[in-house]
Design a protein around this motif. Structure first.
Motif, mmCIF file in Angstrom:
data_model
loop_
_atom_site.group_PDB
_atom_site.id
_atom_site.type_symbol
_atom_site.label_atom_id
_atom_site.label_comp_id
_atom_site.label_asym_id
_atom_site.label_seq_id
_atom_site.Cartn_x
_atom_site.Cartn_y
_atom_site.Cartn_z
ATOM 1 N N LYS A 1 50.168 -64.742 76.981
ATOM 2 C CA LYS A 1 50.405 -64.556 75.543
ATOM 3 C C LYS A 1 51.845 -64.890 75.184
ATOM 4 O O LYS A 1 52.109 -65.650 74.241
ATOM 5 N N THR A 2 52.788 -64.326 75.939
ATOM 6 C CA THR A 2 54.202 -64.583 75.665
ATOM 7 C C THR A 2 54.548 -66.041 75.925
ATOM 8 O O THR A 2 55.250 -66.677 75.128
ATOM 9 N N LEU A 3 54.038 -66.597 77.016
ATOM 10 C CA LEU A 3 54.307 -67.999 77.347
ATOM 11 C C LEU A 3 53.765 -68.926 76.269
ATOM 12 O O LEU A 3 54.381 -69.949 75.947
ATOM 13 N N LEU A 4 52.630 -68.562 75.686
ATOM 14 C CA LEU A 4 52.037 -69.375 74.627
ATOM 15 C C LEU A 4 52.975 -69.488 73.430
ATOM 16 O O LEU A 4 53.204 -70.588 72.893
ATOM 17 N N VAL A 5 53.538 -68.356 73.010
ATOM 18 C CA VAL A 5 54.435 -68.365 71.848
ATOM 19 C C VAL A 5 55.732 -69.094 72.188
ATOM 20 O O VAL A 5 56.259 -69.871 71.381
ATOM 21 N N ARG A 6 56.259 -68.869 73.384
ATOM 22 C CA ARG A 6 57.491 -69.554 73.798
ATOM 23 C C ARG A 6 57.267 -71.062 73.865
ATOM 24 O O ARG A 6 58.156 -71.847 73.501
ATOM 25 N N SER A 7 56.098 -71.479 74.314
ATOM 26 C CA SER A 7 55.792 -72.912 74.391
ATOM 27 C C SER A 7 55.675 -73.525 73.009
ATOM 28 O O SER A 7 56.121 -74.655 72.777
ATOM 29 N N LEU A 8 55.075 -72.776 72.078
ATOM 30 C CA LEU A 8 54.991 -73.260 70.690
ATOM 31 C C LEU A 8 56.383 -73.456 70.112
ATOM 32 O O LEU A 8 56.661 -74.472 69.459
ATOM 33 N N ALA A 9 57.275 -72.491 70.356
ATOM 34 C CA ALA A 9 58.637 -72.604 69.848
ATOM 35 C C ALA A 9 59.359 -73.803 70.461
ATOM 36 O O ALA A 9 60.110 -74.506 69.779
ATOM 37 N N ALA A 10 59.110 -74.051 71.749
ATOM 38 C CA ALA A 10 59.760 -75.180 72.423
ATOM 39 C C ALA A 10 59.236 -76.516 71.911
ATOM 40 O O ALA A 10 59.964 -77.515 71.911
ATOM 41 N N ALA A 11 57.967 -76.542 71.471
ATOM 42 C CA ALA A 11 57.378 -77.784 70.969
ATOM 43 C C ALA A 11 57.687 -78.035 69.503
ATOM 44 O O ALA A 11 57.368 -79.100 68.969
ATOM 45 N N LEU A 12 58.300 -77.050 68.839
ATOM 46 C CA LEU A 12 58.729 -77.188 67.451
ATOM 47 C C LEU A 12 60.253 -77.078 67.384
ATOM 48 O O LEU A 12 60.857 -76.350 68.161
ATOM 49 N N GLU A 13 60.844 -77.773 66.459
ATOM 50 C CA GLU A 13 62.303 -77.683 66.290
ATOM 51 C C GLU A 13 62.629 -76.484 65.406
ATOM 52 O O GLU A 13 63.151 -76.625 64.302
ATOM 53 N N LEU A 14 62.293 -75.302 65.913
ATOM 54 C CA LEU A 14 62.491 -74.074 65.160
ATOM 55 C C LEU A 14 63.260 -73.067 66.005
ATOM 56 O O LEU A 14 63.120 -73.020 67.230
ATOM 57 N N ASP A 15 64.044 -72.241 65.337
ATOM 58 C CA ASP A 15 64.751 -71.165 66.020
ATOM 59 C C ASP A 15 63.761 -70.057 66.368
ATOM 60 O O ASP A 15 62.834 -69.781 65.610
ATOM 61 N N THR A 16 63.936 -69.436 67.513
ATOM 62 C CA THR A 16 63.022 -68.370 67.929
ATOM 63 C C THR A 16 63.786 -67.254 68.607
ATOM 64 O O THR A 16 64.811 -67.487 69.251
ATOM 65 N N LYS A 17 63.287 -66.031 68.430
ATOM 66 C CA LYS A 17 63.860 -64.864 69.099
ATOM 67 C C LYS A 17 62.719 -63.972 69.571
ATOM 68 O O LYS A 17 61.627 -63.986 69.014
ATOM 69 N N ARG A 18 63.008 -63.184 70.601
ATOM 70 C CA ARG A 18 62.001 -62.299 71.191
ATOM 71 C C ARG A 18 62.506 -60.872 71.170
ATOM 72 O O ARG A 18 63.662 -60.609 71.499
ATOM 73 N N VAL A 19 61.635 -59.934 70.760
ATOM 74 C CA VAL A 19 61.954 -58.510 70.782
ATOM 75 C C VAL A 19 60.908 -57.808 71.629
ATOM 76 O O VAL A 19 59.708 -57.936 71.366
ATOM 77 N N GLN A 20 61.367 -57.091 72.661
ATOM 78 C CA GLN A 20 60.458 -56.290 73.471
ATOM 79 C C GLN A 20 60.328 -54.922 72.809
ATOM 80 O O GLN A 20 61.284 -54.149 72.786
ATOM 81 N N PHE A 21 59.179 -54.647 72.237
ATOM 82 C CA PHE A 21 58.988 -53.384 71.523
ATOM 83 C C PHE A 21 58.767 -52.254 72.532
ATOM 84 O O PHE A 21 57.870 -52.336 73.377
ATOM 85 N N THR A 22 59.596 -51.212 72.430
ATOM 86 C CA THR A 22 59.547 -50.063 73.331
ATOM 87 C C THR A 22 59.573 -48.788 72.497
ATOM 88 O O THR A 22 59.928 -48.814 71.312
ATOM 89 N N PRO A 23 59.222 -47.629 73.093
ATOM 90 C CA PRO A 23 59.196 -46.378 72.319
ATOM 91 C C PRO A 23 60.537 -45.988 71.710
ATOM 92 O O PRO A 23 60.572 -45.277 70.703
ATOM 93 N N ASP A 24 61.654 -46.432 72.312
ATOM 94 C CA ASP A 24 62.967 -46.032 71.794
ATOM 95 C C ASP A 24 63.593 -47.081 70.884
ATOM 96 O O ASP A 24 64.750 -46.953 70.474
ATOM 97 N N LEU A 25 62.842 -48.134 70.529
ATOM 98 C CA LEU A 25 63.378 -49.172 69.642
ATOM 99 C C LEU A 25 63.510 -48.619 68.225
ATOM 100 O O LEU A 25 62.603 -47.956 67.714
ATOM 101 N N MET A 26 64.644 -48.882 67.579
ATOM 102 C CA MET A 26 64.895 -48.408 66.230
ATOM 103 C C MET A 26 64.686 -49.537 65.217
ATOM 104 O O MET A 26 64.835 -50.719 65.557
ATOM 105 N N PRO A 27 64.372 -49.205 63.949
ATOM 106 C CA PRO A 27 64.210 -50.256 62.932
ATOM 107 C C PRO A 27 65.414 -51.184 62.822
ATOM 108 O O PRO A 27 65.258 -52.392 62.645
ATOM 109 N N SER A 28 66.627 -50.628 62.925
ATOM 110 C CA SER A 28 67.836 -51.455 62.807
ATOM 111 C C SER A 28 67.964 -52.430 63.972
ATOM 112 O O SER A 28 68.661 -53.445 63.851
ATOM 113 N N ASP A 29 67.302 -52.125 65.118
ATOM 114 C CA ASP A 29 67.317 -53.064 66.242
ATOM 115 C C ASP A 29 66.538 -54.328 65.915
ATOM 116 O O ASP A 29 66.703 -55.355 66.566
ATOM 117 N N VAL A 30 65.680 -54.257 64.904
ATOM 118 C CA VAL A 30 64.873 -55.405 64.489
ATOM 119 C C VAL A 30 65.495 -56.096 63.276
ATOM 120 O O VAL A 30 65.652 -57.322 63.252
#
Length: 327
Positions: free
Chosen positions: A60-89
Protein backbone atom coordinates in the motif's frame (compact mmCIF):
# COMPACT_ATOMS: atom_id res chain seq x y z
CA UNK A 1 -8.24 36.55 -24.37
CA UNK A 2 -5.18 35.18 -26.13
CA UNK A 3 -5.05 31.55 -27.22
CA UNK A 4 -3.07 29.12 -25.05
CA UNK A 5 0.54 28.67 -26.10
CA UNK A 6 1.83 25.22 -27.12
CA UNK A 7 3.77 25.08 -23.86
CA UNK A 8 0.64 25.47 -21.73
CA UNK A 9 -1.97 23.79 -23.92
CA UNK A 10 -2.35 20.03 -24.19
CA UNK A 11 -4.99 18.05 -26.03
CA UNK A 12 -7.12 15.41 -24.38
CA UNK A 13 -5.48 12.45 -26.11
CA UNK A 14 -1.97 13.50 -25.06
CA UNK A 15 -3.09 13.96 -21.45
CA UNK A 16 -4.77 10.54 -21.49
CA UNK A 17 -1.64 8.90 -22.89
CA UNK A 18 0.49 10.49 -20.15
CA UNK A 19 -1.80 9.22 -17.39
CA UNK A 20 -2.01 5.77 -18.95
CA UNK A 21 1.81 5.68 -18.87
CA UNK A 22 1.56 5.83 -15.07
CA UNK A 23 0.51 2.17 -15.06
CA UNK A 24 3.68 1.07 -16.81
CA UNK A 25 5.87 3.24 -14.62
CA UNK A 26 4.31 2.14 -11.32
CA UNK A 27 4.48 -1.51 -12.45
CA UNK A 28 8.27 -1.20 -12.26
CA UNK A 29 7.87 -1.17 -8.47
CA UNK A 30 4.42 -2.62 -7.71
CA UNK A 31 3.20 -5.93 -9.14
CA UNK A 32 -0.43 -6.77 -9.85
CA UNK A 33 -2.35 -3.85 -8.33
CA UNK A 34 -3.80 -2.29 -11.49
CA UNK A 35 -7.27 -1.56 -9.98
CA UNK A 36 -5.69 0.42 -7.14
CA UNK A 37 -3.49 2.35 -9.59
CA UNK A 38 -6.57 3.17 -11.67
CA UNK A 39 -8.43 4.30 -8.56
CA UNK A 40 -5.64 6.67 -7.59
CA UNK A 41 -5.63 8.19 -11.09
CA UNK A 42 -9.43 8.60 -10.98
CA UNK A 43 -9.11 10.36 -7.61
CA UNK A 44 -6.53 12.77 -9.03
CA UNK A 45 -8.83 13.55 -11.96
CA UNK A 46 -11.77 14.18 -9.60
CA UNK A 47 -9.79 16.17 -7.02
CA UNK A 48 -10.67 13.51 -4.48
CA UNK A 49 -8.95 11.47 -1.77
CA UNK A 50 -8.35 7.74 -1.41
CA UNK A 51 -8.53 5.26 1.46
CA UNK A 52 -6.41 2.17 0.79
CA UNK A 53 -7.34 -0.88 2.85
CA UNK A 54 -5.35 -4.09 2.98
CA UNK A 55 -3.40 -6.38 5.28
CA UNK A 56 0.22 -5.45 6.04
CA UNK A 57 2.75 -6.23 3.35
CA UNK A 58 0.65 -5.83 0.19
CA UNK A 59 2.53 -2.70 -0.99
CA UNK A 60 0.00 0.00 0.00
CA UNK A 61 2.71 2.47 0.99
CA UNK A 62 4.93 1.49 -1.95
CA UNK A 63 2.00 2.05 -4.31
CA UNK A 64 1.53 5.65 -3.18
CA UNK A 65 5.28 6.34 -3.18
CA UNK A 66 5.52 4.95 -6.72
CA UNK A 67 2.65 7.16 -7.88
CA UNK A 68 4.42 10.20 -6.44
CA UNK A 69 7.67 9.20 -8.17
CA UNK A 70 5.86 8.82 -11.51
CA UNK A 71 4.31 12.29 -11.17
CA UNK A 72 6.18 15.57 -10.90
CA UNK A 73 4.47 16.33 -7.61
CA UNK A 74 5.70 17.05 -4.11
CA UNK A 75 4.91 14.32 -1.58
CA UNK A 76 5.18 13.82 2.16
CA UNK A 77 4.48 10.89 4.46
CA UNK A 78 3.03 10.94 7.98
CA UNK A 79 3.08 7.82 10.15
CA UNK A 80 -0.10 8.11 12.20
CA UNK A 81 0.46 6.96 15.81
CA UNK A 82 -1.57 7.26 19.05
CA UNK A 83 0.59 10.17 20.28
CA UNK A 84 0.42 12.21 17.05
CA UNK A 85 -1.00 15.70 17.60
CA UNK A 86 -3.07 17.78 15.12
CA UNK A 87 -0.28 20.38 14.91
CA UNK A 88 2.10 17.59 13.81
CA UNK A 89 -0.02 17.37 10.65
CA UNK A 90 -1.16 20.93 10.00
CA UNK A 91 1.76 22.93 11.40
CA UNK A 92 1.81 25.49 14.19
CA UNK A 93 2.90 28.94 15.28
CA UNK A 94 6.47 29.01 16.57
CA UNK A 95 7.92 31.82 18.68
CA UNK A 96 11.11 33.36 17.34
CA UNK A 97 13.11 34.84 20.23
CA UNK A 98 15.23 36.95 17.88
CA UNK A 99 12.29 38.82 16.39
CA UNK A 100 9.94 38.42 19.39
CA UNK A 101 7.22 37.30 16.93
CA UNK A 102 5.30 34.14 16.11
CA UNK A 103 5.77 32.63 12.67
CA UNK A 104 3.84 29.79 11.06
CA UNK A 105 5.76 26.59 10.39
CA UNK A 106 3.84 24.52 7.80
CA UNK A 107 3.20 20.87 8.61
CA UNK A 108 3.49 17.93 6.21
CA UNK A 109 -0.08 18.50 4.96
CA UNK A 110 1.33 21.33 2.81
CA UNK A 111 2.19 19.08 -0.12
CA UNK A 112 0.60 17.71 -3.31
CA UNK A 113 0.36 14.07 -2.29
CA UNK A 114 0.05 13.30 1.42
CA UNK A 115 0.52 9.69 2.46
CA UNK A 116 -1.36 9.23 5.74
CA UNK A 117 0.03 5.86 6.77
CA UNK A 118 -2.15 3.76 9.13
CA UNK A 119 -4.55 6.64 9.65
CA UNK A 120 -6.75 4.60 12.01
CA UNK A 121 -3.95 4.34 14.59
CA UNK A 122 -4.36 7.95 15.70
CA UNK A 123 -7.22 9.28 17.91
CA UNK A 124 -10.23 11.09 16.35
CA UNK A 125 -8.84 14.47 17.50
CA UNK A 126 -5.84 14.08 15.20
CA UNK A 127 -7.86 12.43 12.44
CA UNK A 128 -10.11 15.49 12.41
CA UNK A 129 -7.12 17.71 11.65
CA UNK A 130 -7.45 16.51 8.06
CA UNK A 131 -11.16 17.31 7.68
CA UNK A 132 -10.71 20.95 6.69
CA UNK A 133 -7.73 20.12 4.49
CA UNK A 134 -9.62 17.40 2.62
CA UNK A 135 -12.83 19.38 2.14
CA UNK A 136 -11.76 23.03 1.93
CA UNK A 137 -8.17 22.46 0.75
CA UNK A 138 -6.92 24.86 3.38
CA UNK A 139 -5.67 24.82 6.96
CA UNK A 140 -6.76 27.38 9.56
CA UNK A 141 -4.28 28.08 12.34
CA UNK A 142 -4.86 30.87 14.87
CA UNK A 143 -7.84 32.07 12.83
CA UNK A 144 -5.86 32.48 9.60
CA UNK A 145 -6.75 30.19 6.66
CA UNK A 146 -3.78 29.02 4.59
CA UNK A 147 -4.37 27.48 1.17
CA UNK A 148 -2.88 24.08 0.33
CA UNK A 149 -0.96 23.46 -2.90
CA UNK A 150 -2.85 22.37 -6.01
CA UNK A 151 -3.22 19.53 -6.79
CA UNK A 152 -3.75 18.06 -3.33
CA UNK A 153 -4.59 14.43 -2.57
CA UNK A 154 -4.68 12.48 0.68
CA UNK A 155 -3.90 8.78 0.27
CA UNK A 156 -4.59 7.11 3.61
CA UNK A 157 -3.87 3.48 4.45
CA UNK A 158 -5.42 1.24 7.08
CA UNK A 159 -5.26 -2.39 8.16
CA UNK A 160 -8.70 -4.10 8.12
CA UNK A 161 -7.88 -7.03 10.42
CA UNK A 162 -6.08 -5.50 13.40
CA UNK A 163 -8.30 -3.58 15.83
CA UNK A 164 -6.09 -3.36 18.93
CA UNK A 165 -4.83 0.19 19.35
CA UNK A 166 -6.88 1.55 16.44
CA UNK A 167 -9.64 4.16 16.20
CA UNK A 168 -12.33 3.62 13.54
CA UNK A 169 -12.69 6.56 11.19
CA UNK A 170 -15.87 8.58 11.90
CA UNK A 171 -18.56 8.60 9.21
CA UNK A 172 -17.97 12.31 8.53
CA UNK A 173 -14.36 11.62 7.59
CA UNK A 174 -15.08 8.43 5.64
CA UNK A 175 -17.54 10.42 3.51
CA UNK A 176 -14.73 12.80 2.54
CA UNK A 177 -12.79 10.02 0.85
CA UNK A 178 -13.81 9.81 -2.77
CA UNK A 179 -12.80 6.15 -3.05
CA UNK A 180 -12.11 3.24 -0.75
CA UNK A 181 -9.81 0.83 -2.56
CA UNK A 182 -9.10 -2.67 -1.31
CA UNK A 183 -5.54 -3.86 -1.90
CA UNK A 184 -5.74 -7.67 -2.04
CA UNK A 185 -3.06 -10.31 -1.60
CA UNK A 186 -1.32 -11.02 -4.91
CA UNK A 187 -1.97 -14.09 -7.02
CA UNK A 188 0.55 -16.92 -6.93
CA UNK A 189 2.13 -15.80 -10.22
CA UNK A 190 2.38 -12.19 -9.03
CA UNK A 191 3.91 -13.26 -5.72
CA UNK A 192 6.55 -15.30 -7.54
CA UNK A 193 7.26 -12.20 -9.65
CA UNK A 194 7.69 -10.13 -6.47
CA UNK A 195 10.15 -12.64 -4.99
CA UNK A 196 12.08 -12.83 -8.26
CA UNK A 197 12.47 -9.06 -8.31
CA UNK A 198 13.76 -8.99 -4.75
CA UNK A 199 16.18 -11.83 -5.52
CA UNK A 200 17.51 -9.73 -8.40
CA UNK A 201 18.21 -6.82 -6.06
CA UNK A 202 15.04 -4.71 -6.11
CA UNK A 203 15.01 -2.24 -3.20
CA UNK A 204 11.56 -0.75 -2.44
CA UNK A 205 13.27 2.17 -0.68
CA UNK A 206 15.11 3.19 -3.87
CA UNK A 207 12.56 3.78 -6.60
CA UNK A 208 15.05 5.59 -8.83
CA UNK A 209 17.18 2.46 -8.97
CA UNK A 210 14.05 0.53 -9.97
CA UNK A 211 13.72 2.85 -12.95
CA UNK A 212 10.60 4.75 -11.86
CA UNK A 213 10.67 8.13 -13.60
CA UNK A 214 8.19 11.04 -13.86
CA UNK A 215 5.93 10.54 -16.88
CA UNK A 216 3.26 13.16 -16.07
CA UNK A 217 2.88 16.29 -14.01
CA UNK A 218 0.63 19.23 -13.18
CA UNK A 219 0.25 20.30 -16.84
CA UNK A 220 -0.98 16.87 -17.94
CA UNK A 221 -3.19 16.57 -14.88
CA UNK A 222 -4.84 19.95 -15.46
CA UNK A 223 -5.46 19.14 -19.13
CA UNK A 224 -6.99 15.81 -18.13
CA UNK A 225 -9.27 17.44 -15.56
CA UNK A 226 -10.46 19.94 -18.16
CA UNK A 227 -11.24 17.07 -20.55
CA UNK A 228 -13.14 15.13 -17.86
CA UNK A 229 -15.26 18.22 -17.16
CA UNK A 230 -16.45 18.06 -20.79
CA UNK A 231 -17.67 14.45 -20.56
CA UNK A 232 -21.42 14.58 -21.09
CA UNK A 233 -23.98 13.05 -18.72
CA UNK A 234 -27.50 12.32 -19.96
CA UNK A 235 -30.58 12.79 -17.80
CA UNK A 236 -31.05 9.01 -17.83
CA UNK A 237 -27.56 8.41 -16.41
CA UNK A 238 -28.07 11.05 -13.71
CA UNK A 239 -31.34 9.36 -12.79
CA UNK A 240 -29.60 5.96 -12.71
CA UNK A 241 -27.00 7.26 -10.23
CA UNK A 242 -29.72 8.74 -8.03
CA UNK A 243 -31.76 5.53 -8.12
CA UNK A 244 -28.75 3.47 -7.00
CA UNK A 245 -28.02 5.81 -4.11
CA UNK A 246 -31.67 6.03 -3.04
CA UNK A 247 -31.88 2.23 -3.05
CA UNK A 248 -29.13 2.08 -0.41
CA UNK A 249 -31.25 4.27 1.88
CA UNK A 250 -34.10 1.80 1.60
CA UNK A 251 -32.05 -1.39 2.00
CA UNK A 252 -33.12 -3.51 5.02
CA UNK A 253 -29.46 -4.48 5.55
CA UNK A 254 -28.29 -0.92 6.17
CA UNK A 255 -28.67 1.65 8.92
CA UNK A 256 -27.01 4.35 6.79
CA UNK A 257 -27.34 4.78 3.05
CA UNK A 258 -25.45 6.92 0.55
CA UNK A 259 -25.81 10.69 0.96
CA UNK A 260 -26.24 13.17 -1.92
CA UNK A 261 -22.50 13.82 -1.63
CA UNK A 262 -21.99 10.14 -2.41
CA UNK A 263 -24.23 10.41 -5.47
CA UNK A 264 -22.18 13.37 -6.69
CA UNK A 265 -19.00 11.39 -6.09
CA UNK A 266 -20.28 8.41 -8.10
CA UNK A 267 -21.15 10.65 -11.03
CA UNK A 268 -17.69 12.28 -10.89
CA UNK A 269 -15.80 9.00 -10.82
CA UNK A 270 -17.93 7.56 -13.63
CA UNK A 271 -17.09 10.60 -15.80
CA UNK A 272 -13.38 10.18 -15.09
CA UNK A 273 -13.54 6.48 -15.93
CA UNK A 274 -15.43 7.20 -19.16
CA UNK A 275 -12.71 9.65 -20.21
CA UNK A 276 -9.91 7.25 -19.31
CA UNK A 277 -11.51 4.62 -21.52
CA UNK A 278 -11.67 7.04 -24.43
CA UNK A 279 -15.27 8.25 -24.43
CA UNK A 280 -16.80 11.71 -24.00
CA UNK A 281 -20.07 10.42 -22.52
CA UNK A 282 -21.00 8.26 -19.52
CA UNK A 283 -22.65 4.84 -19.87
CA UNK A 284 -24.36 2.67 -17.22
CA UNK A 285 -21.30 0.39 -17.28
CA UNK A 286 -19.12 3.31 -16.18
CA UNK A 287 -21.40 3.85 -13.19
CA UNK A 288 -21.32 0.13 -12.33
CA UNK A 289 -17.52 -0.02 -12.65
CA UNK A 290 -17.02 2.68 -10.02
CA UNK A 291 -19.98 1.94 -7.73
CA UNK A 292 -18.12 -0.36 -5.31
CA UNK A 293 -15.03 1.78 -4.59
CA UNK A 294 -17.10 4.98 -4.50
CA UNK A 295 -19.94 3.76 -2.26
CA UNK A 296 -18.66 0.89 -0.06
CA UNK A 297 -17.40 3.21 2.70
CA UNK A 298 -20.49 5.44 2.67
CA UNK A 299 -22.94 2.82 3.90
CA UNK A 300 -23.31 1.23 7.35
CA UNK A 301 -24.49 -2.34 7.92
CA UNK A 302 -27.04 -3.36 10.53
CA UNK A 303 -25.45 -5.55 13.24
CA UNK A 304 -27.74 -8.47 12.41
CA UNK A 305 -26.76 -8.24 8.73
CA UNK A 306 -23.06 -8.34 9.66
CA UNK A 307 -23.67 -11.44 11.77
CA UNK A 308 -25.24 -13.10 8.75
CA UNK A 309 -22.11 -12.43 6.67
CA UNK A 310 -23.49 -9.54 4.64
CA UNK A 311 -20.82 -7.10 3.40
CA UNK A 312 -21.07 -3.58 1.96
CA UNK A 313 -19.92 -4.92 -1.40
CA UNK A 314 -22.62 -7.61 -1.46
CA UNK A 315 -25.31 -5.03 -0.67
CA UNK A 316 -24.14 -2.73 -3.46
CA UNK A 317 -23.88 -5.62 -5.95
CA UNK A 318 -27.42 -6.65 -5.08
CA UNK A 319 -28.68 -3.11 -5.63
CA UNK A 320 -26.87 -2.89 -8.97
CA UNK A 321 -28.56 -6.15 -10.01
CA UNK A 322 -32.05 -4.84 -9.19
CA UNK A 323 -32.03 -1.13 -10.13
CA UNK A 324 -33.33 -0.78 -13.71
CA UNK A 325 -30.58 0.14 -16.18
CA UNK A 326 -31.41 2.95 -18.63
CA UNK A 327 -31.41 2.00 -22.29
Amino acid sequence: MSAPTPETAMDSDSARASLEALRTEIAKAVVGQDPAVTGLVVALLCRGHVLLEGVPGVAKTLLVRSLAAALELDTKRVQFTPDLMPSDVTGSLVYDARTAEFSFQPGPVFTNLLLADEINRTPPKTQSSLLEAMEERQVTVDGTPRALPEPFLVAATQNPVEYEGTYPLPEAQLDRFLLKLTVPLPSRADEIHVLTRHAEGFDPRDLKAAGVRPVAGPVELEAARAAVAKVSVSAEIAGYVVDICRATRESPSLTLGVSPRGATALLSTARAWAWLTGRDYVTPDDVKALALPTLRHRIHLRPEAEMEGVTPDSVINSILAHVPVPR
